[in-house]
Design a protein around this motif. Structure first.
Motif, PDB file in Angstrom:
ATOM      1  N   ALA A 211       0.389  -1.584  -0.226  1.00  0.00           N
ATOM      2  CA  ALA A 211      -0.051   0.314  -0.249  1.00  0.00           C
ATOM      3  C   ALA A 211       0.513   1.376   0.049  1.00  0.00           C
ATOM      4  O   ALA A 211       1.977   1.562   0.730  1.00  0.00           O
ATOM      5  CB  ALA A 211      -1.097  -0.098   1.025  1.00  0.00           C
ATOM      6  N   ILE A 212       0.735   2.566  -0.702  1.00  0.00           N
ATOM      7  CA  ILE A 212       1.388   3.511  -1.111  1.00  0.00           C
ATOM      8  C   ILE A 212       0.093   4.726  -0.635  1.00  0.00           C
ATOM      9  O   ILE A 212       0.926   5.387  -0.149  1.00  0.00           O
ATOM     10  CB  ILE A 212       1.725   3.247  -2.377  1.00  0.00           C
ATOM     11  N   THR A 213      -1.417   4.208   0.122  1.00  0.00           N
ATOM     12  CA  THR A 213      -1.645   5.533   0.378  1.00  0.00           C
ATOM     13  C   THR A 213      -2.805   4.975   1.215  1.00  0.00           C
ATOM     14  O   THR A 213      -3.366   3.703   1.615  1.00  0.00           O
ATOM     15  CB  THR A 213      -2.844   5.986  -0.818  1.00  0.00           C
ATOM     16  N   GLU A 214      -3.813   5.623   2.013  1.00  0.00           N
ATOM     17  CA  GLU A 214      -4.284   5.112   2.971  1.00  0.00           C
ATOM     18  C   GLU A 214      -5.398   4.982   1.985  1.00  0.00           C
ATOM     19  O   GLU A 214      -5.231   5.541   1.085  1.00  0.00           O
ATOM     20  CB  GLU A 214      -4.582   6.317   3.737  1.00  0.00           C
ATOM     21  N   THR A 215      -6.698   4.405   2.457  1.00  0.00           N
ATOM     22  CA  THR A 215      -7.974   4.236   1.788  1.00  0.00           C
ATOM     23  C   THR A 215      -8.685   5.297   1.854  1.00  0.00           C
ATOM     24  O   THR A 215      -8.419   6.325   2.864  1.00  0.00           O
ATOM     25  CB  THR A 215      -8.648   2.658   3.576  1.00  0.00           C
ATOM     26  N   TYR A 216      -9.542   4.890   1.088  1.00  0.00           N
ATOM     27  CA  TYR A 216      -9.747   6.301   0.383  1.00  0.00           C
ATOM     28  C   TYR A 216     -11.906   5.998  -0.543  1.00  0.00           C
ATOM     29  O   TYR A 216     -11.889   5.182  -1.039  1.00  0.00           O
ATOM     30  CB  TYR A 216      -9.055   7.136  -0.665  1.00  0.00           C
ATOM     31  N   LEU A 217     -12.382   6.158  -0.672  1.00  0.00           N
ATOM     32  CA  LEU A 217     -13.307   6.489  -1.676  1.00  0.00           C
ATOM     33  C   LEU A 217     -13.034   6.415  -2.814  1.00  0.00           C
ATOM     34  O   LEU A 217     -13.068   7.767  -3.133  1.00  0.00           O
ATOM     35  CB  LEU A 217     -14.536   6.916  -0.623  1.00  0.00           C
ATOM     36  N   ASP A 218     -13.515   5.737  -3.764  1.00  0.00           N
ATOM     37  CA  ASP A 218     -13.575   6.078  -5.516  1.00  0.00           C
ATOM     38  C   ASP A 218     -15.138   5.415  -5.430  1.00  0.00           C
ATOM     39  O   ASP A 218     -15.288   4.005  -5.223  1.00  0.00           O
ATOM     40  CB  ASP A 218     -12.593   5.415  -6.125  1.00  0.00           C
ATOM     41  N   ASP A 219     -16.265   6.185  -6.048  1.00  0.00           N
ATOM     42  CA  ASP A 219     -17.158   5.331  -6.479  1.00  0.00           C
ATOM     43  C   ASP A 219     -17.691   5.207  -5.621  1.00  0.00           C
ATOM     44  O   ASP A 219     -18.332   4.266  -5.802  1.00  0.00           O
ATOM     45  CB  ASP A 219     -17.528   4.913  -7.741  1.00  0.00           C
ATOM     46  N   GLY A 220     -17.782   5.281  -3.584  1.00  0.00           N
ATOM     47  CA  GLY A 220     -18.199   5.501  -2.544  1.00  0.00           C
ATOM     48  C   GLY A 220     -17.720   3.639  -2.551  1.00  0.00           C
ATOM     49  O   GLY A 220     -18.301   3.031  -1.311  1.00  0.00           O
ATOM     50  N   ILE A 221     -16.452   3.302  -2.556  1.00  0.00           N
ATOM     51  CA  ILE A 221     -16.306   2.383  -2.537  1.00  0.00           C
ATOM     52  C   ILE A 221     -14.510   2.270  -2.087  1.00  0.00           C
ATOM     53  O   ILE A 221     -13.289   2.642  -2.541  1.00  0.00           O
ATOM     54  CB  ILE A 221     -16.051   0.695  -3.755  1.00  0.00           C
ATOM     55  N   PRO A 222     -14.244   1.150  -0.800  1.00  0.00           N
ATOM     56  CA  PRO A 222     -13.071   1.797  -0.108  1.00  0.00           C
ATOM     57  C   PRO A 222     -12.119   1.872  -1.130  1.00  0.00           C
ATOM     58  O   PRO A 222     -12.214  -0.338  -1.772  1.00  0.00           O
ATOM     59  CB  PRO A 222     -12.946   1.259   1.407  1.00  0.00           C
ATOM     60  N   HIS A 223     -10.692   1.658  -1.445  1.00  0.00           N
ATOM     61  CA  HIS A 223     -10.109   1.482  -2.148  1.00  0.00           C
ATOM     62  C   HIS A 223      -8.391   1.798  -1.536  1.00  0.00           C
ATOM     63  O   HIS A 223      -8.736   2.997  -0.548  1.00  0.00           O
ATOM     64  CB  HIS A 223     -10.077   2.774  -3.811  1.00  0.00           C
ATOM     65  N   ILE A 224      -7.545   1.546  -1.942  1.00  0.00           N
ATOM     66  CA  ILE A 224      -6.066   1.809  -1.238  1.00  0.00           C
ATOM     67  C   ILE A 224      -4.838   1.918  -3.711  1.00  0.00           C
ATOM     68  O   ILE A 224      -5.640   0.914  -3.932  1.00  0.00           O
ATOM     69  CB  ILE A 224      -5.792   0.647  -0.490  1.00  0.00           C
ATOM     70  N   ASP A 225      -4.224   2.220  -3.257  1.00  0.00           N
ATOM     71  CA  ASP A 225      -3.170   2.387  -4.212  1.00  0.00           C
ATOM     72  C   ASP A 225      -2.054   1.610  -3.776  1.00  0.00           C
ATOM     73  O   ASP A 225      -1.542   2.101  -2.494  1.00  0.00           O
ATOM     74  CB  ASP A 225      -2.870   3.978  -4.244  1.00  0.00           C
ATOM     75  N   MET A 226      -2.008   0.928  -4.595  1.00  0.00           N
ATOM     76  CA  MET A 226      -1.104  -0.283  -4.016  1.00  0.00           C
ATOM     77  C   MET A 226       0.167  -0.244  -4.899  1.00  0.00           C
ATOM     78  O   MET A 226       0.242   0.218  -6.550  1.00  0.00           O
ATOM     79  CB  MET A 226      -0.924  -1.643  -4.431  1.00  0.00           C
ATOM     80  N   VAL A 227       1.235  -0.524  -4.798  1.00  0.00           N
ATOM     81  CA  VAL A 227       2.463  -0.778  -6.226  1.00  0.00           C
ATOM     82  C   VAL A 227       3.888  -2.229  -5.498  1.00  0.00           C
ATOM     83  O   VAL A 227       3.092  -2.731  -4.760  1.00  0.00           O
ATOM     84  CB  VAL A 227       3.790   0.356  -6.179  1.00  0.00           C
ATOM     85  N   LEU A 228       3.891  -2.300  -6.791  1.00  0.00           N
ATOM     86  CA  LEU A 228       4.862  -3.915  -6.466  1.00  0.00           C
ATOM     87  C   LEU A 228       5.678  -3.176  -7.711  1.00  0.00           C
ATOM     88  O   LEU A 228       6.331  -2.793  -8.510  1.00  0.00           O
ATOM     89  CB  LEU A 228       4.228  -4.633  -7.599  1.00  0.00           C
ATOM     90  N   GLU A 229       7.440  -3.455  -6.964  1.00  0.00           N
ATOM     91  CA  GLU A 229       8.677  -2.891  -7.097  1.00  0.00           C
ATOM     92  C   GLU A 229       9.507  -4.202  -7.599  1.00  0.00           C
ATOM     93  O   GLU A 229       9.602  -5.392  -6.516  1.00  0.00           O
ATOM     94  CB  GLU A 229       8.990  -1.845  -6.612  1.00  0.00           C
ATOM     95  N   LYS A 230       9.748  -5.251  -9.030  1.00  0.00           N
ATOM     96  CA  LYS A 230      10.569  -6.042  -8.830  1.00  0.00           C
ATOM     97  C   LYS A 230      11.967  -6.033  -8.600  1.00  0.00           C
ATOM     98  O   LYS A 230      12.585  -4.873  -9.166  1.00  0.00           O
ATOM     99  CB  LYS A 230       9.927  -6.929  -9.952  1.00  0.00           C
TER     100      LYS A 230
END
Length: 147
Positions: free
Chosen positions: A128-147
């Motif tokens: 996770a790189i963000t806190e939980t936020y609402l997008d279109d009323g649904i809780p979301h989180i931004d995430m990254v994968l670094e290989k």
């Protein structure tokens, strides 16, 4: 059936129709979330899907870097309700990541995940790189994968 990955211009009209039908069913109807499902990014993306019994059972949109984010991305991930619980989601993510790393040569992948799937995506190395936020009323989180 086997998995397929195609650029937008390689999809037949029948394949495209089936993909958009199922995406709308999952993200607009099932999740009761009215938004513009066809957002203009499909033409720049790869479409990974598995057909079973003449329908799209699982799907992910693979976006090269610069389409949604600076990094490559995976979006519109779904397994059709009738096919859930069979391990298709894990198979779909492994194939998505193999394509992005192997075919596109990308090491970083960014996703916008529904919060309840944090652990699922975390099992593939996303953090996770963000806190939980609402997008279109649904809780979301931004995430990254670094290989």
């Amino acid at each position: 059936m086997s998995w397929k990955v195609k650029r937008f211009d390689e999809l037949t009209t029948t394949e495209l129709y089936a993909i958009l039908k199922e995406r709308t069913q999952v993200f607009v109807v099932e999740q009761e979330c009215p938004y513009l499902e066809v957002d203009g990014k499909d033409v720049h993306s790869y479409h990974l899907y598995k057909e079973e019994n003449g329908e799209v059972a699982a799907y992910a949109r693979l976006l090269p870097r610069g389409v949604s984010y600076r990094e490559a991305s995976i979006g519109r991930v779904f397994v059709k309700k009738e096919y859930r619980g069979r391990g298709l989601a894990g198979e779909l993510m492994n194939k998505s990541l193999n394509f992005i790393h192997g075919e596109l040569g990308e090491s970083e992948v960014k996703i916008q995940a529904q919060e309840y799937l944090r652990e699922f995506y975390g099992s593939f190395g996303f953090r996770a790189i963000t806190e939980t936020y609402l997008d279109d009323g649904i809780p979301h989180i931004d995430m990254v994968l670094e290989k």
